[in-house]
Write an enzyme that holds these catalytic residues in place. Structure first.
Site, PDB file in Angstrom:
ATOM      1  N   LYS A  70       1.072  -1.284   0.135  1.00 38.92           N
ATOM      2  CA  LYS A  70      -0.100  -0.053  -0.077  1.00 38.92           C
ATOM      3  C   LYS A  70       0.811   1.212  -0.059  1.00 38.92           C
ATOM      4  CE  LYS A  70      -4.186  -1.864   1.755  1.00 38.92           C
ATOM      5  NZ  LYS A  70      -5.360  -1.709   3.055  1.00 38.92           N
ATOM      6  N   LYS A  99      -4.893  -9.554 -10.481  1.00 42.23           N
ATOM      7  CA  LYS A  99      -6.133  -9.914  -9.663  1.00 42.23           C
ATOM      8  C   LYS A  99      -7.286  -8.849  -9.785  1.00 42.23           C
ATOM      9  CE  LYS A  99      -7.452 -10.156  -5.051  1.00 42.23           C
ATOM     10  NZ  LYS A  99      -6.849 -10.090  -3.448  1.00 42.23           N
ATOM     11  N   LYS A 102     -11.129  -3.334  -8.126  1.00 45.95           N
ATOM     12  CA  LYS A 102     -11.783  -2.073  -8.489  1.00 45.95           C
ATOM     13  C   LYS A 102     -10.787  -1.082  -8.859  1.00 45.95           C
ATOM     14  CE  LYS A 102     -15.699   0.374  -7.771  1.00 45.95           C
ATOM     15  NZ  LYS A 102     -16.961   0.674  -7.755  1.00 45.95           N
TER      16      LYS A 102
END
Ligand code: TRP
Length: 327
Positions: free
Chosen positions: A115, A196, A199
């Site tokens: 992240k 993967k 969104k």
């Protein structure tokens, strides 16, 4: 009979897609309906503050996520279903856990590293202590079982460590939580099938549970298959996986055979997948639309869930305060 306790959480980020569904929600509903467990399912809005979502969108996302989980089968009569920030003990316990968790252990978390690479302008301390809050979510309810995808395995292991560090310092209190890794079919992006389904890649990459058939058809038309009719192309494998999950077994087997003998027609495969996915979620879309007519009703359901969660959370925090000597 004392039931085993299950806890799981989901971030209120946008509409659920079929990757989320197969990866988490479907499994939650099965565990809930199995009858052997007391389940807690939580919309983790405090965790979502570590991301980049705008404040104006958050409330709406929470209500929408709640509606979708209910439409997908989470039953507030059977499970304790609520929003994390409605139970302030989550952050209170997280603070206590912060004080038994070595920084070096948090630095090992791969999700934090990922992240921080994606959110270079917003590497906040919450992103770093995210797994500590997650441990508090789980341990507030003395949960033994945490159904999650592999990407969360390390966080659940850390939860076990945190329980151990706490118990060592303050007395044996928290149980050891175990991740329940279900065989999760890994759904890939429609447009970049080596990644993967997520969104964050963009709307064309995912099929949302709320997508109408026409939308699904359009997205699948653009889905990547095999450029030179190559066998085992990731895009084709992904469509076959979707057919297996959502379609009839007979049809799935026909396409697997057709792929083997190179008679497969990708246009036909896409049609079958569209119909299969579209039909599978017909009931979901109806229930979702009905629920979203009345936001107050959803808010009531969540308030009732929070009340049940609070009873347990409060009692845990009373014990914790006594154990650490701040009563
Ligand atoms: N971190 C989880 C995810 O991104 C969400 C989550 C928060 C969670 N708290 C939890 C999952 C507790 C399981 C248990 O998917």
């Amino acid at each position: 009979m004392v039931k085993k306790i299950i806890f799981s959480g989901i971030q209120p980020t946008g509409n659920l897609h079929i990757g989320n569904y197969l990866g988490a929600v479907k499994n939650w509903v099965e565990l809930q309906n199995n009858g052997e467990y007391q389940c807690y399912f939580c919309i983790v809005d405090y965790h979502s503050l570590t991301g980049d979502m705008k404040a104006g969108e958050r409330h709406d996302q929470i209500i929408r996520t709640a509606a979708e989980l209910l439409a997908a089968g989470v039953d507030p009569e059977k499970s304790v279903f609520y929003v994390q920030s409605h139970v302030p003990e989550h952050t209170e316990l997280a603070w206590v856990f912060n004080t038994v968790t070595p920084i070096s252990e948090l630095e090992r978390m791969t999700q934090f590293k990922d992240k921080s690479e994606r959110q270079t302008k917003n590497i906040n301390a919450g992103l770093f202590t995210y797994p500590v809050l997650q441990a508090a979510d789980i341990l507030l309810y003395h949960a033994n079982i945490v159904p999650v995808g592999v990407d969360q395995f390390q966080h659940v292991e850390l939860t076990r460590d945190i329980a151990r560090w706490f118990n060592k310092r303050y007395g044996d209190y928290f149980p050891e939580a175990k991740a329940l890794l279900t065989e999760i079919p890994k759904v890939m992006s429609l447009l970049e099938p080596t990644k993967k389904m997520s969104k964050s890649l963009g709307a064309g990459h995912v099929i949302e549970l709320a997508d109408e058939l026409t939308v699904i058809e359009k997205k699948l038309k653009k889905a990547v298959t095999a450029s030179e009719g190559g066998a085992k192309a990731p895009g084709v494998e992904n469509l076959l996986l979707l057919l297996k999950q959502f379609g009839e077994e007979k049809v799935y087997k026909q396409f697997v055979q057709a792929e083997k003998d190179c008679s497969i027609r990708y246009g036909d495969l896409k049609n079958e997948v569209s119909n299969a996915v579209g039909n599978y979620f017909v009931g979901f879309r109806t229930r979702r639309a009905e629920l979203l007519i009345d936001h107050n009703q959803i808010a009531d359901i969540l308030a009732r869930g929070a009340k049940r969660a609070c009873e347990v959370a409060r009692s845990t925090m009373e014990d914790v305060r006594r154990l650490v000597g701040i009563r």
